[in-house]
Design an enzyme around this catalytic site. Structure first.
Site, short mmCIF file in Angstrom:
data_model
loop_
_atom_site.label_atom_id
_atom_site.label_comp_id
_atom_site.label_asym_id
_atom_site.label_seq_id
_atom_site.Cartn_x
_atom_site.Cartn_y
_atom_site.Cartn_z
N ASN A 9 56.18 31.52 -124.66
CA ASN A 9 55.14 30.55 -124.35
C ASN A 9 55.18 30.20 -122.87
O ASN A 9 55.98 30.75 -122.11
CB ASN A 9 55.28 29.30 -125.24
CG ASN A 9 56.61 28.58 -125.03
OD1 ASN A 9 57.30 28.76 -124.02
ND2 ASN A 9 56.99 27.75 -126.00
N ASP A 198 52.81 32.43 -137.10
CA ASP A 198 53.52 31.56 -136.16
C ASP A 198 52.60 31.17 -135.00
O ASP A 198 52.68 30.05 -134.49
CB ASP A 198 54.77 32.27 -135.64
CG ASP A 198 55.54 31.43 -134.64
OD1 ASP A 198 56.22 30.48 -135.08
OD2 ASP A 198 55.45 31.70 -133.42
#
Length: 324
Positions: A9, A198
């Site tokens: 991320n 996810d």
């Protein structure tokens, strides 16, 4: 393999879905090898279930992930695989365990995707290992049946939702299943599906918190039906429960078959993901309280609270046993 920027991320933490995909690949390799270890009809091992998985420590860009798998139990038609993930800082040599997972596979014939083959038995060092494995097998089989019975829910759009409500953060992703997503038999790799799940759960958590979030754990993931190449899948997620420092997100995958066979949409996979909110320094942050509006949302909140308290009690019991 080394973790790269597209695995992580914006804060540099590796996506939980990336790790889940690697775990599933390791499980698929070892179980397929084992199921083809004796003379007989060639097959591919298909993922049926992933037990609760805790993300013990975050993994970062530049670290090396080492994934190891071991077969721990075989029934007549299924294989239990234990997978461990270790991260290594190649600059310092420091290593740490980041994940431990248990997966169940079934061998499907290469000639007939709907035919489940028999699994070659493994040799146990002790009779207790076989007895313990059989107990785990019966428990997961029962849980899979119970989960399938409550899979009728759908997520509907909400107009102008208020912040911190279920409707405000709920999210969906639509994906066309292509050849690169599939096994030799033409159905989706379990790891591909888990990665998408996810991703959606992460979007739900980020919308709710507006902070950096990471996957903390995943409850049992049940693969109810195969998803074939050419299907359009809709991955949907919604917030079900919040504690002071964690969020539970329900995610399910629905498949629309468009190629080969006319069939109505069906529920293929379901699971609960737990996320935590982190500061820029990586410290846990308080989570905004989920605002429930409907009776169904309040019921799901109480069910999530029950799962949270049950998990918390198990963790405390394990800590007490370790201390003794």
């Amino acid at each position: 393999r080394i973790m790269r920027p597209d695995d992580a991320n914006i804060a540099g933490n590796v996506h939980g879905g990336t790790i889940l995909k690697m775990i599933e690949e390791a499980g698929a390799i070892i179980s397929t090898r084992h199921c083809n270890s004796q003379a007989g009809e060639p097959c591919v091992a298909a993922l049926a279930r992933v037990e609760r998985t805790d993300f013990l420590s975050p993994m970062c860009i530049g670290e090396v992930a080492n994934v190891s798998a071991e077969i721990t139990y075989t029934s007549r038609h299924s294989v239990e695989v234990q997978v461990n993930v270790m991260s290594e800082n190649i600059l310092t040599g420091a290593k740490k365990v980041t994940n431990k997972a248990t997966l169940w596979y079934v061998p499907l014939s290469l000639k007939n995707v709907n035919k489940v083959l028999e699994v070659p038995p493994i040799q146990y060092e002790r009779k207790e290992q076989e007895d313990e494995g059989k107990k785990r097998y019966e428990e997961q089989k029962l849980d899979r049946l119970e989960t399938k019975q409550r899979n009728g829910d759908v997520i509907l759009p909400v107009i102008n939702p208020e912040p911190h409500t279920v409707g405000y953060s709920q999210s969906s992703l639509i994906h066309l299943v292509g050849p690169s997503d599939c096994t030799l038999l033409g159905f989706v790799h379990g790891g591909v599906t888990m990665k998408l799940m996810d991703e959606v759960a992460g979007i739900v958590a980020a919308r709710h918190c507006k902070t950096n979030i990471v996957t903390a754990s995943v409850d049992a993931i049940n693969f109810h039906e195969k998803i074939k190449k050419g299907c359009v899948i809709t991955v949907s997620g919604r917030m079900t429960f919040t504690s002071n420092k964690s969020m539970e997100i329900e995610v399910f995958v629905d498949a629309d078959p468009f190629v080969d066979e006319p069939r109505e949409r069906y529920r293929a996979v379901s699971a609960f993901f737990t996320y935590v909110s982190l500061s820029k320094e990586g410290k846990p942050l308080p989570v905004p309280q989920l605002l429930t509006e409907t009776e169904d949302e309040k019921r799901r909140f109480e069910e999530g609270k029950g799962r949270y308290l049950q998990t918390k009690a198990k963790r405390q019991a394990q800590m007490q046993q370790a201390a003794q």
